[in-house]
Design a protein around this motif. Structure first.
Motif, PDB file in Angstrom:
ATOM      1  N   ASP A   6     -19.594 -11.843  20.210  1.00 57.14           N
ATOM      2  CA  ASP A   6     -20.294 -11.241  19.072  1.00 57.14           C
ATOM      3  C   ASP A   6     -20.355 -12.235  17.913  1.00 57.14           C
ATOM      4  OD1 ASP A   6     -21.586  -9.146  17.666  1.00 57.14           O
ATOM      5  OD2 ASP A   6     -19.686  -8.570  16.724  1.00 57.14           O
ATOM      6  N   ASP A  30     -19.181 -11.241  11.351  1.00 56.42           N
ATOM      7  CA  ASP A  30     -18.194 -10.702  12.293  1.00 56.42           C
ATOM      8  C   ASP A  30     -16.766 -10.688  11.732  1.00 56.42           C
ATOM      9  OD1 ASP A  30     -17.602  -9.387  14.640  1.00 56.42           O
ATOM     10  OD2 ASP A  30     -17.274 -11.209  15.812  1.00 56.42           O
ATOM     11  N   HIS A  62     -18.651  -5.588  10.847  1.00 53.06           N
ATOM     12  CA  HIS A  62     -18.681  -4.221  11.380  1.00 53.06           C
ATOM     13  C   HIS A  62     -17.275  -3.698  11.613  1.00 53.06           C
ATOM     14  CE1 HIS A  62     -17.895  -5.182  15.792  1.00 53.06           C
ATOM     15  NE2 HIS A  62     -17.922  -6.363  15.204  1.00 53.06           N
ATOM     16  N   HIS A  63     -16.274  -4.371  11.060  1.00 49.29           N
ATOM     17  CA  HIS A  63     -14.898  -3.924  11.264  1.00 49.29           C
ATOM     18  C   HIS A  63     -14.522  -2.851  10.255  1.00 49.29           C
ATOM     19  CE1 HIS A  63     -15.051  -7.637  13.600  1.00 49.29           C
ATOM     20  NE2 HIS A  63     -14.159  -7.033  14.374  1.00 49.29           N
ATOM     21  N   ALA A  69     -21.598  -7.147  14.843  1.00 49.35           N
ATOM     22  CA  ALA A  69     -22.026  -8.160  13.879  1.00 49.35           C
ATOM     23  C   ALA A  69     -23.367  -8.769  14.280  1.00 49.35           C
ATOM     24  CB  ALA A  69     -20.968  -9.254  13.772  1.00 49.35           C
ATOM     25  N   ASP A  97     -18.643  -6.933  22.528  1.00 41.35           N
ATOM     26  CA  ASP A  97     -17.637  -6.138  21.826  1.00 41.35           C
ATOM     27  C   ASP A  97     -17.420  -4.774  22.504  1.00 41.35           C
ATOM     28  OD1 ASP A  97     -16.937  -7.995  19.965  1.00 41.35           O
ATOM     29  OD2 ASP A  97     -17.806  -6.991  18.229  1.00 41.35           O
TER      30      ASP A  97
HETATM   31 MN   LIG Z   1     -17.576  -8.278  16.519  1.00 41.90          MN
END
Ligand SMILES: [Mn+2]
Length: 500
Positions: free
Chosen positions: A31, A77, A99-100, A126, A155
């Motif tokens: 990713d 990411d 995107h965490h 991401a 992911d």
């Molecule tokens: Mn990722």
């Protein structure tokens, strides 16, 4: 009040247009590489000056180096979890696309799907976010869409059997444009490059009783169903097919499989799933279902066999780059062996020298995974109430130890009722902790990303704790290991509603 994600993205895009001299900083997994490549290409297309830097994890020490590479800093990411100090360091010149798990810190150029009610764990990765940025910047960037899917699949956002949410919208756009082919099909890994025997024997979701990890039985199973294992190799396919087929398909479970495949590359080649005729494919699917019924495997597990498969018609049909899952493995192999730049070059379209290097790295990656699995099988796992764990010491590289942990679910060594925690050594003497869980465990309440983060906060040690519900990692000082394991045990029990 936040507006829509489209509005926010448009604002960030306008801000990026005004600037120049970018540094794209990305993670080293599939990713990370695909989102880094998308960002890189999109900014180059606008005539911007761009440099690139990949990192394993974002430590404060890396910041000075990044600062020297340009004037505007684009993190893809990662960054949400480090937004506080990134903001201090880079101020207005910071861009973050991550995107965490969400953060309370805000920044005008920070894009997180959570702000718009979109789950960054399951609905967009991401690379998807980077693609949406690129597409907002310039319609031409539609051609980068396949990379958005590669990152999402890398992911494991397709774990329900298909991509969902914003990812599914990207898939739809790609299908309409002819860039993505979506099939509902057997979704075992390796349909493009794995010989059929290996295609079956490495299946772990679902586990195929008497077939998973059993080469001889897989061979018999295919032969009994009248499926030929080899065919004459056509010269047209030698470019790519030969690299794939003479590569090391020695399995992650047994060393012998690879040796045999290796020895046989001239007149005949091993068929892979994509070589099967339509009739053979449906015959194989039916045979597998009957086989699982015979072993009374529950229907919901059997359904894991099938799902959406994403392939890319513009790629050579026998290249790992022609299918999302294999493409993402190729990128992971590059990244985890410290050649993320090779992966990014492949993402940017290189099918020559960098591509060949990537294929070689994948063979090396598989060899190391096999050795990692063998190490754990030989040395065994320790068991706590809430998880299994093993300490690889320096025997398994810290960058692949998490993958090895995940693969153990298929090894028959354990029942899959607890997360697996793996401990390895970083180069600087600290420890790398990786955790893996199954879907069932997540349903039961387990979230490793949150557990790791909370335990780190409690013991005041460890850094960059975080990740996803099914997979998480962190760096820990050796002296904190015992406290970490004890508190993790409590935390994981709590998550499943078992109080101590
Ligand atoms: Mn990722």
């Amino acid at each position: 009040m936040p507006g829509t994600w489209q509005e926010k993205m448009a604002e960030i895009v306008e801000e990026a247009r005004k600037r120049d001299d970018f540094v794209v900083v990305h993670h080293y997994d599939a990713d990370g590489c695909s989102s880094g490549a998308i960002m890189n290409k999109a900014l180059l297309r606008e005539g911007k000056k761009v440099s690139r830097k990949w990192v394993k994890q974002l430590y404060r020490e890396t910041i000075a180096e990044i600062r020297g590479l340009g004037r505007n800093y684009v993190f893809v990411d990662f960054g949400s979890g480090q937004l506080g100090y990134l903001k201090e360091e880079f101020g207005e010149n910071l861009f973050v696309f991550d995107h965490h798990q969400r953060t309370d810190v805000g920044h005008p150029h920070h894009f997180t799907p959570f702000e718009f009610g979109i789950n960054g764990g399951t609905e967009v990765s991401a690379s998807g976010i980077a693609y949406l940025f690129a597409r907002t910047l310039n319609q031409k960037n539609l051609d980068l869409l396949p990379l958005a899917i590669v990152g999402a699949v890398g992911d494991v956002q397709d774990f329900s059997g298909k991509l969902i949410g914003l990812n599914a919208e990207i898939v739809k756009e790609g299908a309409a444009a002819g860039l993505v082919k979506v099939e509902k099909d057997l979704r075992l890994y390796g349909r493009v490059t794995r010989p059929l025997v290996q295609f079956l024997m490495y299946s772990t979701s679902p586990m195929l009783p008497e077939l998973t990890a059993n080469e001889e039985n897989c061979r018999k199973f295919l032969q009994e169903n009248g499926i030929r294992l080899k065919e004459a190799s056509s010269s047209a396919r030698n470019g790519c097919g030969t690299i794939g087929h003479s590569g090391d398909y020695g399995g992650e479970f047994s060393g012998q499989a690879g040796a045999e495949v290796n020895g046989d590359a001239h007149a005949e080649r091993w068929r892979t799933y994509i070589d099967l005729s339509r009739d053979e494919k449906s015959l194989l699917a039916t045979a597998l279902i009957l086989h699982l019924h015979k072993f009374r495997v529950p229907e919901w597990k059997i359904s894991e066999l099938f799902g959406e498969v994403y392939s890319f018609p513009e790629e050579d049909a026998h290249s790992p780059c022609s299918e999302a899952k294999e493409y993402s493995t190729l990128l992971n192999a590059c990244g985890r062996h410290s050649f993320a730049d090779v992966g990014v070059e492949v993402c940017l379209g290189n099918r020559g020298e960098f591509y060949s290097r990537a294929i070689t790295l994948m063979a090396e990656h598989r060899r190391q995974l096999r050795e990692g699995i063998e190490f754990v099988l030989k040395n065994g796992l320790k068991e706590e109430e809430a998880f299994y764990y093993f300490d690889a010491g320096g025997k398994i590289g810290e960058s692949i130890v998490g993958i090895v942990a995940g693969m153990l679910y298929g090894s028959n060594l354990i029942v899959t009722n607890k997360p697996i925690i793996a401990i390895a050594q970083n180069e600087d003497g600290s420890l790398k902790i990786s955790g893996r869980a199954t879907k069932d465990l997540v349903h039961a309440g387990i979230n490793l990303g949150i557990a790791f983060r909370d335990v780190c906060a409690e013991i005041g040690g460890g850094s960059e704790g975080g990740g996803h519900a099914v997979a998480a990692g962190l760096k820990l000082e050796k002296r904190n290991l015992q406290a970490f394991l004890e508190k993790l045990n409590v935390k994981l029990e709590e998550q499943q509603g078992k109080t101590k």
